[in-house]
Design a protein around this motif. Structure first.
Motif, PDB file in Angstrom:
ATOM      1  N   ASN A  36       2.229  17.335 -11.081  1.00  0.00           N
ATOM      2  CA  ASN A  36       1.159  18.305 -11.340  1.00  0.00           C
ATOM      3  C   ASN A  36       1.544  19.674 -10.805  1.00  0.00           C
ATOM      4  OD1 ASN A  36      -0.561  16.721 -12.706  1.00  0.00           O
ATOM      5  ND2 ASN A  36      -1.732  16.059 -10.926  1.00  0.00           N
ATOM      6  N   MET A  37       2.108  19.685  -9.604  1.00  0.00           N
ATOM      7  CA  MET A  37       2.464  20.969  -9.006  1.00  0.00           C
ATOM      8  C   MET A  37       3.556  21.664  -9.807  1.00  0.00           C
ATOM      9  SD  MET A  37       0.351  21.167  -6.783  1.00  0.00           S
ATOM     10  CE  MET A  37       0.824  22.711  -6.092  1.00  0.00           C
ATOM     11  N   ASN A  52       3.368  26.934 -15.535  1.00  0.00           N
ATOM     12  CA  ASN A  52       2.305  27.690 -16.195  1.00  0.00           C
ATOM     13  C   ASN A  52       2.158  29.073 -15.577  1.00  0.00           C
ATOM     14  OD1 ASN A  52       1.574  25.862 -18.080  1.00  0.00           O
ATOM     15  ND2 ASN A  52       0.084  24.815 -16.765  1.00  0.00           N
ATOM     16  N   ASP A  59       4.038  21.370 -12.990  1.00  0.00           N
ATOM     17  CA  ASP A  59       3.334  21.895 -14.169  1.00  0.00           C
ATOM     18  C   ASP A  59       2.688  23.236 -13.869  1.00  0.00           C
ATOM     19  OD1 ASP A  59       1.901  19.129 -16.092  1.00  0.00           O
ATOM     20  OD2 ASP A  59       3.673  20.422 -16.387  1.00  0.00           O
ATOM     21  N   THR A  60       1.957  23.215 -12.763  1.00  0.00           N
ATOM     22  CA  THR A  60       1.244  24.438 -12.388  1.00  0.00           C
ATOM     23  C   THR A  60       2.218  25.593 -12.210  1.00  0.00           C
ATOM     24  OG1 THR A  60      -0.243  22.984 -11.163  1.00  0.00           O
ATOM     25  CG2 THR A  60      -0.431  25.340 -10.760  1.00  0.00           C
ATOM     26  N   GLN A  92       0.976   4.300  -2.744  1.00  0.00           N
ATOM     27  CA  GLN A  92       0.727   5.695  -2.406  1.00  0.00           C
ATOM     28  C   GLN A  92       1.928   6.562  -2.749  1.00  0.00           C
ATOM     29  OE1 GLN A  92      -0.437   5.611   1.620  1.00  0.00           O
ATOM     30  NE2 GLN A  92      -2.432   4.737   1.156  1.00  0.00           N
ATOM     31  N   LEU A 101       1.385   7.803  -6.088  1.00  0.00           N
ATOM     32  CA  LEU A 101       0.435   8.922  -6.077  1.00  0.00           C
ATOM     33  C   LEU A 101       1.143  10.227  -5.746  1.00  0.00           C
ATOM     34  CD1 LEU A 101      -2.707   7.552  -4.249  1.00  0.00           C
ATOM     35  CD2 LEU A 101      -2.535   8.307  -6.596  1.00  0.00           C
ATOM     36  N   ALA A 102       2.028  10.158  -4.765  1.00  0.00           N
ATOM     37  CA  ALA A 102       2.741  11.372  -4.359  1.00  0.00           C
ATOM     38  C   ALA A 102       3.567  11.916  -5.518  1.00  0.00           C
ATOM     39  CB  ALA A 102       3.634  11.067  -3.166  1.00  0.00           C
ATOM     40  N   ARG A 160       2.872  11.662  -8.668  1.00  0.00           N
ATOM     41  CA  ARG A 160       1.975  12.332  -9.604  1.00  0.00           C
ATOM     42  C   ARG A 160       1.617  13.726  -9.134  1.00  0.00           C
ATOM     43  NH1 ARG A 160      -2.564   7.970 -10.716  1.00  0.00           N
ATOM     44  NH2 ARG A 160      -3.899   9.784 -11.055  1.00  0.00           N
ATOM     45  N   ILE A 161       1.336  13.828  -7.844  1.00  0.00           N
ATOM     46  CA  ILE A 161       1.008  15.142  -7.294  1.00  0.00           C
ATOM     47  C   ILE A 161       2.162  16.105  -7.529  1.00  0.00           C
ATOM     48  CG2 ILE A 161       0.557  16.393  -5.172  1.00  0.00           C
ATOM     49  CD1 ILE A 161      -0.850  13.975  -4.119  1.00  0.00           C
ATOM     50  N   MET A 214       0.823  -1.200   0.000  1.00  0.00           N
ATOM     51  CA  MET A 214       0.000   0.000   0.000  1.00  0.00           C
ATOM     52  C   MET A 214       0.853   1.245   0.000  1.00  0.00           C
ATOM     53  SD  MET A 214      -3.429  -0.225   2.159  1.00  0.00           S
ATOM     54  CE  MET A 214      -3.111  -1.343   3.470  1.00  0.00           C
ATOM     55  N   VAL A 215       1.904   1.222   0.817  1.00  0.00           N
ATOM     56  CA  VAL A 215       2.739   2.418   0.903  1.00  0.00           C
ATOM     57  C   VAL A 215       3.416   2.692  -0.429  1.00  0.00           C
ATOM     58  CG1 VAL A 215       4.804   3.353   1.975  1.00  0.00           C
ATOM     59  CG2 VAL A 215       3.081   2.295   3.378  1.00  0.00           C
TER      60      VAL A 215
END
Lengths: 201, 346
Positions: free
Chosen positions: B298-299, B305, B301-302, B288, B291-292, B294-295, B284-285
């Motif tokens: 995204n940040m 921009n 990218d932001t 996750q 997931l971290a 990916r976050i 599970m870890v």
């Protein structure tokens, strides 16, 4: 779950009529009334002697007596008797007896074989053992390990629950961050558009 | 040939009739030379030494054949029984176990096999002695040795099958034991309790004291729950205790060992479960962790921009601020033109 008494006796190797000789004695009669304590002690001595007499060598016995269980373990003529209540697990009881026996043999070697009369002096280890082994986990390593493992399992379950929550939060964070990046992209495009086309206004 | 005919059906031994007919014929054709082939030699042997009884070659041969056929028949029967046993052993289920039948069959088959073994050994001895003592053709010797070997091989095959069936049966039993323990893990603690329950039974059976057992056990209601009793009362009760203890000696040792073994098993299975839980946790870890990541992307990218947008806006701002200067200049020029225009008209 408590131990009321621990006795170490010397039994005759052939189970004839002679009574075993008490080598060490530790009792905890605090939960009886003050006036009954002496009688209780006497009775413990008597029952312990009788049970030890009836225990054949190299055997373990458990006898039910009212709400108490009397466990005895006879090894080569040296017998240990313990008075425990019904909740005390039988296995832990016998491991307590084992430990006391080993300790006695380590301390006194074979000198106990010569003793013919009841010894009146106290053996501090026995008293200390009585108070320590009120909690069966102290004596029985297996029980202790089992208990710790169960606790660990509970902790791990909680950990897994919190990890699942963390997963959910991370999920929401992912969504939000992707929204953010889309919005910032739109913002950039808008700024570029308004910069390029209109020179007047 | 005798064996094959003897397996499925019984056979009639007409050798005596044959030899008597041959005698008669010989007497009738007295001068006819006796041809030297195995059959008439056998007859001659049979006729001349008929009085000797089964020591003659013919009787020997028939004796041998009879025994061999009997053994073959027995082996056939045994293998049929074995097949039945194998079927029974295969279909044992947890609940209705035809144990009794299987045991019976096993013993019967064992007896059969031992008897057949002995018979084959006998037969071989007979065959050897026959070979040594008499002077017969090599064909007969080879025939008898082959027959004996064949029987031995078949018996060996049957024994092997028997062994396989027995092993299969023990494996099945073990599997059922395991399944039973899996599904009824609580009842394995039962051995400790019947000994507690057996005490009243033991007391009744070994009643050597006059006082009855129940007052000893359930006297809490009558007297105070403490110990103050007289010695005389406790004496007969403790005599019963002795007999109880003697009856419980072996079971108590066993239950002690069993409880220890059970506790160890529990500990082992708990540790196993813990291992599984840890593995799940790790999986599970790691998921996750992805997931971290990916976050994080995204940040970034932001951030890019937003910085680009900021640059654009700065340029725009600069443009706007510089544009005003231009506009002032344009207005100046316009006003000058207006003045000239006014001058021309007026």
């Amino acid at each position: 779950m408590k131990i009321t008494a621990l006795l170490v006796l010397k039994c005759h190797p052939i189970p004839d009529g002679s009574d075993p000789v008490i080598l060490a004695n530790a009792t905890d009669v605090s939960h009886f009334g003050y006036f009954q304590r002496v009688t209780v002690r006497q009775f413990i001595v008597f029952v312990g002697r009788t049970v030890a007499k009836r225990t054949p060598p190299d055997q373990r016995h458990s006898v039910q007596h009212e709400e108490y269980k009397v466990h005895s373990y006879n090894r080569n003529g040296l017998c240990v008797v313990g008075f425990m209540d019904d909740h005390y697990p039988v296995r832990s009881a016998f491991s307590v007896l084992n430990q006391v026996l080993d300790e006695y043999q380590k301390k006194h070697g074979d000198s106990w074989k010569g003793i013919q009369a009841d010894k009146a002096d106290q053996w501090p280890y026995l008293n200390d053992a009585l108070s320590r082994f009120q909690d069966p986990a102290q004596a029985d390593k297996l029980l202790k390990i089992q208990r710790e493992l169960d606790e660990t399992k509970i902790i791990l379950h909680k950990t897994i629950d919190s990890v699942l929550e963390r997963g959910e939060k991370l999920d929401s964070l992912v969504e939000k961050s992707s929204d953010l990046s889309a919005a910032s992209q739109m913002f950039y495009k808008q700024a570029k558009k308004s910069n390029q086309c209109c020179t007047i206004l | 040939m005798n064996l094959k005919s003897a397996q499925g059906s019984s056979y009639r031994d007409r050798t005596q009739e044959f030899s008597s007919i041959a005698e008669r014929l010989r007497k009738s054709l007295n001068g006819t030379p006796v041809a030297n082939n195995g059959g008439i030699r056998v007859i001659g042997g049979g006729g001349s030494s008929k009085a000797n009884g089964p020591r003659s070659k013919a009787a020997f041969q028939t004796e041998f054949n009879k025994r061999a056929s009997k053994i073959g028949y027995g082996i056939h029967h045994t293998s049929q029984k074995l097949a039945k046993l194998a079927k029974l052993a295969k279909r044992t289920s947890v609940f209705d176990d035809p144990t009794v039948e299987i045991q019976e069959l096993t013993t019967v088959i064992k007896q059969d096999i031992t008897a057949l073994n002995a018979a084959v050994v006998d037969l071989q001895l007979v065959c050897n002695s026959q070979n040594e003592s008499e002077n017969i053709s090599s064909d007969t010797t080879t025939h008898s040795t082959t027959v004996v070997d064949n029987l031995k091989n078949r018996l060996m095959g049957a024994t092997k099958e028997f062994k396989e069936v027995l092993t299969m049966r023990t494996e099945n039993l073990k599997v059922h034991e395991n399944r039973r323990q899996l599904f009824s893990a609580n009842t394995s603690k039962e051995p400790a309790n019947p000994f507690a329950k057996q005490r009243p039974l033991v007391k009744k059976s070994t009643s050597n004291a006059s006082t009855s057992p129940p007052p000893w056990v359930s006297n809490a209601s009558n007297s105070s729950p403490l110990f103050p009793r007289t010695d005389g009362e406790s004496q007969p009760l403790l005599q019963q205790q002795q007999s109880q203890q003697q009856q419980q000696m072996v079971p108590l040792q066993d239950s002690y060992m069993q409880s220890r073994a059970e506790a160890l098993h529990n500990v082992e299975s708990t540790i196993h479960e813990l291992g599984g839980i840890f593995t799940q946790l790790a999986t599970m870890v790691s998921q996750q962790g992805e997931l971290a990541i990916r976050i994080d992307e995204n940040m970034e990218d932001t951030l890019a921009n937003v910085e680009g947008a900021q640059g654009q806006l700065m340029r725009y701002l600069n443009g706007i601020s510089s544009n005003r200067w231009l506009m002032i200049k344009i207005f100046f020029v316009l006003i000058v033109f207006l003045m000239i225009f006014l001058f021309f008209v007026a």
